[in-house]
Each structure stands twice: as structure tokens, then as C-alpha cells.
Enzyme design. Structure first.
Site, PDB file in Angstrom:
ATOM      1  N   HIS A   1     132.197  86.878  35.528  1.00 54.86           N
ATOM      2  CA  HIS A   1     133.204  87.896  35.848  1.00 54.86           C
ATOM      3  C   HIS A   1     134.574  87.243  35.767  1.00 54.86           C
ATOM      4  O   HIS A   1     134.883  86.336  36.539  1.00 54.86           O
ATOM      5  CB  HIS A   1     132.961  88.456  37.245  1.00 54.86           C
ATOM      6  CG  HIS A   1     134.039  89.388  37.707  1.00 54.86           C
ATOM      7  ND1 HIS A   1     134.470  90.447  36.934  1.00 54.86           N
ATOM      8  CD2 HIS A   1     134.784  89.421  38.834  1.00 54.86           C
ATOM      9  CE1 HIS A   1     135.441  91.094  37.584  1.00 54.86           C
ATOM     10  NE2 HIS A   1     135.643  90.480  38.729  1.00 54.86           N
TER      11      HIS A   1
ATOM     12  N   GLU B   1     128.415  95.037  37.579  1.00 54.43           N
ATOM     13  CA  GLU B   1     128.656  94.897  39.019  1.00 54.43           C
ATOM     14  C   GLU B   1     129.983  95.558  39.420  1.00 54.43           C
ATOM     15  O   GLU B   1     130.915  94.884  39.857  1.00 54.43           O
ATOM     16  CB  GLU B   1     128.685  93.404  39.341  1.00 54.43           C
ATOM     17  CG  GLU B   1     128.630  93.007  40.772  1.00 54.43           C
ATOM     18  CD  GLU B   1     128.671  91.487  40.847  1.00 54.43           C
ATOM     19  OE1 GLU B   1     129.770  90.948  41.033  1.00 54.43           O
ATOM     20  OE2 GLU B   1     127.609  90.854  40.702  1.00 54.43           O
TER      21      GLU B   1
ATOM     22  N   GLY C   1     132.814  97.774  41.438  1.00 54.77           N
ATOM     23  CA  GLY C   1     133.191  98.235  42.765  1.00 54.77           C
ATOM     24  C   GLY C   1     134.191  99.365  42.606  1.00 54.77           C
ATOM     25  O   GLY C   1     133.921 100.515  42.931  1.00 54.77           O
ATOM     26  N   ARG C   2     135.345  99.013  42.055  1.00 52.41           N
ATOM     27  CA  ARG C   2     136.425  99.976  41.849  1.00 52.41           C
ATOM     28  C   ARG C   2     135.960 101.215  41.092  1.00 52.41           C
ATOM     29  O   ARG C   2     136.280 102.347  41.457  1.00 52.41           O
ATOM     30  CB  ARG C   2     137.547  99.290  41.061  1.00 52.41           C
ATOM     31  CG  ARG C   2     138.731 100.171  40.719  1.00 52.41           C
ATOM     32  CD  ARG C   2     139.665  99.483  39.718  1.00 52.41           C
ATOM     33  NE  ARG C   2     139.834  98.083  40.032  1.00 52.41           N
ATOM     34  CZ  ARG C   2     140.697  97.618  40.933  1.00 52.41           C
ATOM     35  NH1 ARG C   2     141.431  98.465  41.619  1.00 52.41           N
ATOM     36  NH2 ARG C   2     140.798  96.335  41.159  1.00 52.41           N
TER      37      ARG C   2
ATOM     38  N   ARG D   1     147.376  97.387  48.478  1.00 51.15           N
ATOM     39  CA  ARG D   1     147.518  97.084  47.048  1.00 51.15           C
ATOM     40  C   ARG D   1     148.949  97.201  46.514  1.00 51.15           C
ATOM     41  O   ARG D   1     149.369  96.338  45.739  1.00 51.15           O
ATOM     42  CB  ARG D   1     146.570  97.962  46.226  1.00 51.15           C
ATOM     43  CG  ARG D   1     145.102  97.714  46.498  1.00 51.15           C
ATOM     44  CD  ARG D   1     144.189  98.523  45.592  1.00 51.15           C
ATOM     45  NE  ARG D   1     144.230  98.039  44.224  1.00 51.15           N
ATOM     46  CZ  ARG D   1     144.825  98.657  43.222  1.00 51.15           C
ATOM     47  NH1 ARG D   1     145.447  99.817  43.407  1.00 51.15           N
ATOM     48  NH2 ARG D   1     144.811  98.136  42.011  1.00 51.15           N
TER      49      ARG D   1
ATOM     50  N   TYR E   1     150.082  93.726  45.007  1.00 54.22           N
ATOM     51  CA  TYR E   1     150.035  93.640  43.558  1.00 54.22           C
ATOM     52  C   TYR E   1     151.088  94.493  42.848  1.00 54.22           C
ATOM     53  O   TYR E   1     151.171  94.460  41.613  1.00 54.22           O
ATOM     54  CB  TYR E   1     148.665  94.104  43.031  1.00 54.22           C
ATOM     55  CG  TYR E   1     147.472  93.453  43.663  1.00 54.22           C
ATOM     56  CD1 TYR E   1     147.319  92.069  43.660  1.00 54.22           C
ATOM     57  CD2 TYR E   1     146.478  94.221  44.264  1.00 54.22           C
ATOM     58  CE1 TYR E   1     146.210  91.476  44.237  1.00 54.22           C
ATOM     59  CE2 TYR E   1     145.363  93.638  44.842  1.00 54.22           C
ATOM     60  CZ  TYR E   1     145.230  92.259  44.829  1.00 54.22           C
ATOM     61  OH  TYR E   1     144.131  91.675  45.400  1.00 54.22           O
TER      62      TYR E   1
ATOM     63  N   CYS F   1     157.144  96.888  60.480  1.00 59.02           N
ATOM     64  CA  CYS F   1     158.370  96.095  60.580  1.00 59.02           C
ATOM     65  C   CYS F   1     158.377  95.046  59.466  1.00 59.02           C
ATOM     66  O   CYS F   1     158.304  93.842  59.701  1.00 59.02           O
ATOM     67  CB  CYS F   1     158.442  95.435  61.956  1.00 59.02           C
ATOM     68  SG  CYS F   1     160.004  94.608  62.260  1.00 59.02           S
TER      69      CYS F   1
ATOM     70  N   TYR G   1     139.488  98.823  47.798  1.00 58.66           N
ATOM     71  CA  TYR G   1     140.397  97.901  48.485  1.00 58.66           C
ATOM     72  C   TYR G   1     141.457  98.642  49.292  1.00 58.66           C
ATOM     73  O   TYR G   1     142.564  98.149  49.481  1.00 58.66           O
ATOM     74  CB  TYR G   1     141.026  96.914  47.486  1.00 58.66           C
ATOM     75  CG  TYR G   1     139.991  96.293  46.596  1.00 58.66           C
ATOM     76  CD1 TYR G   1     139.121  95.321  47.099  1.00 58.66           C
ATOM     77  CD2 TYR G   1     139.811  96.724  45.291  1.00 58.66           C
ATOM     78  CE1 TYR G   1     138.127  94.781  46.299  1.00 58.66           C
ATOM     79  CE2 TYR G   1     138.814  96.190  44.482  1.00 58.66           C
ATOM     80  CZ  TYR G   1     137.976  95.224  45.000  1.00 58.66           C
ATOM     81  OH  TYR G   1     136.990  94.694  44.221  1.00 58.66           O
TER      82      TYR G   1
END
Length: 426
Positions: free
Chosen positions: A196, A273, A275-276, A312, A316, A348, A384
Site C-alpha cells: 500500500h 483494503e 477504508g475511505r 482533515r 491536510y 482557540c 477519518y
């Protein structure tokens, strides 16, 4: 035909249930809401590709894992906690793969104990040594798999690139002889290869990955029975973007599998495999607009969700579709119009902005004009989102709700102050 994404900026409901009703019934906002139908749809689309293994790190709620299991999907775990979640969701050890670059004490205790029989996918040669030492004579006959770093990577961000010499992941491709020697030393056999190297749908790049897989599998030997391309199946976050062409993706990997089967003289199982791809679109983070203010020429919608709920954008510079849901308590809108707004959270921290690009550059988003009390929905938040939530600023973790067949069900309670401090000693 490749699917094209379409996201709207004004909505009344999620999966047929009113946004305002969801907020009222589950303790207000922020609130994660999952549409089960989306998860089921994506699992079904993946079945023709190969053996599907859910990367639960994207969304580890046990109710979600159970829903994925009901679709015939196996599971991947990257920690002791994730192994335990998979077991709690009803998976048998042999249906779980533990993929990591190290064994911490909890993980090695599990894979030789309660989760004995799970697939151990090692990302470092030290893991082989430690497993062999721990098992002793009982290591003989054990089959393991190895995650390989082919020397290059890919990803939508430098932080998601999981290959190459700056990546910590996987056994370096030039050190596979050492992997084989260590396995032999303890009587274990490497029967699977995992590679991966990051998210993306660049098929020219994918062809290079397939070539690297062929080369490394040949180096490992004909005892290889399983190859896994890991995850990295992308989904679009903006309207008009295309979904990955799964048929083309599968065809490239089928060609690789076919070549290796012909050379080795036996069948090879191909695993993917994701996820997203399975969970991202299913989830909506519902927040409420608590303040609207003008800072010079910039209009800010300030909501009660922050990067403690969806990290995220801050981490990112990731783009998430945003929609507005009118609050019936505000009454009817006189005129529908759109404005350019910056969406920020309550924390904050100056970085607590949902409309930013990589590097922290704040951007405006064209959104419906809204009022304080209206709901702002951060979409495609299933991957995520809740998984990366934190208690920074002592913010509570948001509740999670799953909607299936038009029925909403609470799958994680709103965190309480008592739960927030439960492990603190004073």
C-alpha cells in the site's frame, strides 16, 4: 460508465430524516450521521474486484464494522484496540488482518493469545524476530504476510504518501532476503505480499505498482498465496469529479495475478483494503451556526464543530462539500441568495477553519445565505472524521447516528463531562 459526483449546497434531510429532527433527537450538535445505504452500495461495488477487507481505521465505530461485516467484507486492524473492536463486531480471528510496522506489547499479546489465528502482516523485520521469539517452537508452520515498501509512493498529500525512502511503512524492498531468512529461522512461512503506497487513481502509476508487486513476489518465492494492494481507492470530494474506474482498476490487478499464477502454477488470492471508499460518503457532520460576523471583507460562518470533530481540513487542507440546512425555528427565508463565506469552528486555534487549502491558506466558499441557528453540514466526513476526533480544548466527542431504511439509531452517545475526566486522578 464512471460515476460522477454531485453535491448540493442546500438540504433538508439526510437519508430521508430531517436535519433539524436529528439535531433535536440526539442532543443537539455537533452530530455525525451515517447513511447505511451508501456503505452497503460501496461494499457491493467492490465485490467483483477481489476479497474486500475493510480498513477500519477510517471509521472504527463497532456498529459500522458490524454493518460492513454483514456485507461479507473482512477487516483490517492496525492496533490492539482495532483487533478488539473487530472481535466485538463478531469477526473471527482468521477474518482479521493485523497490519503494522511494530508490535507493541498489547498487540503481540493479542495475536498470540485471544486473537491467535489472525493474519499477521509485518511492516518490519523486527516484527518477525519478535513474533518468533515470543512463540518459540509453536511458531513452526505459522504463515505470515509482509508489507513491502517498493521504494516509491503516492498520495493526495505528502502526509498520506505511504511509500518511498521517507516513509516509515513497510519492509524496504531490498531487505526481503532478510525477511525470508528470519521467517525460516523460526519455521514460519511468508505466504502473502501487501503493498500500500498511498491514495490515488492514476492508472499509469498503478501499472508501476503492479509491476513492483510482480517483482517483489518473485523475490519472495512461489509459496506466495495472497497479494494485497492495500487501500487507497479515492472518492471525489467536489462536484463534477469522477469516481475511480473500478473495472479498469480490477483489470490491471487481474493481469498481475494471472502472470504470477502462470509462473507459480497455483491460484493466488487478490485482496483490496479500502477504508475511505466504503465509508467516506456515508457520513455527514451536522453543526449549527452560532455566529455570523464580518471581518473586513470576509464573512465568517462560525459553527459549533471544530477540528476536534473533523481534522482533515486543518491537517491536510482537505476539501469537504458543505451544505446549509434551514432551521424551521428561524421561520421562512424571504429571499434565497448565496454569499462567499469562510467556515470556522469554536476552538482557540487560528487553524480551526474548514475552508482552507494545504498550507493553511484560508479560502471562501460559495454557500447559501444563512442565519444564526441554521445548520451547516460538512459532507463526505465518514473517513477519518469521528475516527480522528479528540478532546482538545476539552471539547466533547460528538454522538454518532446510523440511518438504515429510514430509521435513525444512536450508535455512540454524546460524551459527558464525567466520561471526559473518568481516567484522571485528582
Amino acid at each position: 460508465m464512471v460515476e460522477i459526483s454531485q453535491y448540493k449546497t442546500l438540504r433538508d434531510d439526510i437519508a430521508g430524516v430531517s436535519v433539524a429532527e436529528l439535531a433535536a433527537n440526539y442532543g443537539g450538535t455537533p452530530l455525525f450521521v451515517y447513511d447505511a445505504a451508501k456503505i452497503i452500495q460501496r461494499c457491493a461495488q467492490l465485490r467483483p474486484v477481489g476479497v474486500v477487507r475493510f480498513a477500519q481505521k477510517a471509521c472504527p465505530n463497532i456498529a459500522v464494522i458490524k454493518l460492513v461485516k454483514e456485507q461479507g467484507v473482512l477487516v483490517d486492524a492496525v492496533s490492539a484496540g482495532e483487533i478488539l473492536r473487530a472481535l466485538a463486531a463478531g469477526y473471527r480471528p482468521e477474518e482479521i488482518a493485523y497490519t503494522a510496522d511494530i508490535f507493541d506489547q498489547d498487540a503481540i499479546d493479542l495475536v498470540v493469545g485471544k486473537a491467535r489465528g489472525c493474519v499477521v502482516n509485518v511492516g518490519s523485520n523486527d516484527m518477525i524476530e519478535q513474533l518468533g521469539l515470543r512463540l518459540g517452537d509453536s511458531a513452526k508452520g505459522l504463515e505470515i504476510t509482509v508489507r513491502i515498501n517498493p521504494g516509491f509512493g503516492h498520495g493526495h498529500s505528502r502526509k498520506t504518501n505511504t511509500g518511498g525512502d521517507l516513509s516509515k511503512h513497510g519492509v524496504w524492498f531490498e531487505q526481503l532476503d532478510e525477511s525470508l531468512a528470519l521467517a525460516k529461522k523460526y519455521g514460519m512461512t511468508i505466504t502473502g505480499a501487501h503493498m500500500h503506497i498511498g491514495s490515488g487513481s492514476d492508472f499509469e502509476h498503478l501499472a508501476t505498482v503492479c509491476g513492483a508487486m510482480e517483482k517483489t513476489v518473485r523475490a519472495l518465492g512461489p509459496q506466495i498465496k495472497t497479494i494485497s494492494c492495500g487501500g487507497g481507492l479515492p472518492i471525489p470530494y467536489q462536484s463534477g469529479e469522477e469516481f475511480i474506474d473500478l473495472e479498469k482498476f480490477a483489470a490491471l490487478w487481474r493481469e498481475t495475478v494471472s502472470k504470477l499464477e502462470k509462473e507459480f502454477g497455483h491460484s493466488i488470492t487478490f485482496e483490496v483494503e479500502p477504508g475511505r471508499y466504503i465509508v467516506a460518503e456515508s457520513c455527514y457532520l451536522v453543526a449549527q451556526i452560532r455566529a455570523i460576523k464580518k471581518q473586513a471583507e470576509n464573512l465568517f460562518y462560525l459553527v459549533d464543530a471544530g477540528f476536534t470533530h473533523l481534522a482533515r481540513p486543518m491537517m491536510y487542507g482537505s476539501y469537504h462539500p458543505i451544505s446549509i440546512a434551514r432551521n424551521p425555528a428561524n421561520g421562512p427565508v424571504a429571499v434565497d441568495e448565496e454569499v462567499d463565506a469562510v467556515v470556522g469552528g469554536p476552538l482557540c486555534e487560528s487553524g480551526d477553519v474548514f475552508t482552507q487549502s494545504e498550507g493553511g491558506y484560508v479560502e471562501k466558499r460559495r454557500l447559501p445565505a444563512a442565519r444564526v441557528g441554521d445548520y451547516l453540514v460538512l459532507e463526505v466526513a465518514g473517513a477519518y472524521g469521528a475516527a480522528m476526533s479528540s478532546n482538545y480544548n476539552s471539547k466533547f466527542l460528538a454522538p454518532e447516528v446510523l440511518i438504515q431504511d429510514g430509521v435513525a439509531k444512536l450508535i455512540r452517545k454524546k460524551q459527558s463531562f464525567e466520561h471526559l475526566i473518568a481516567n484522571e486522578i485528582f
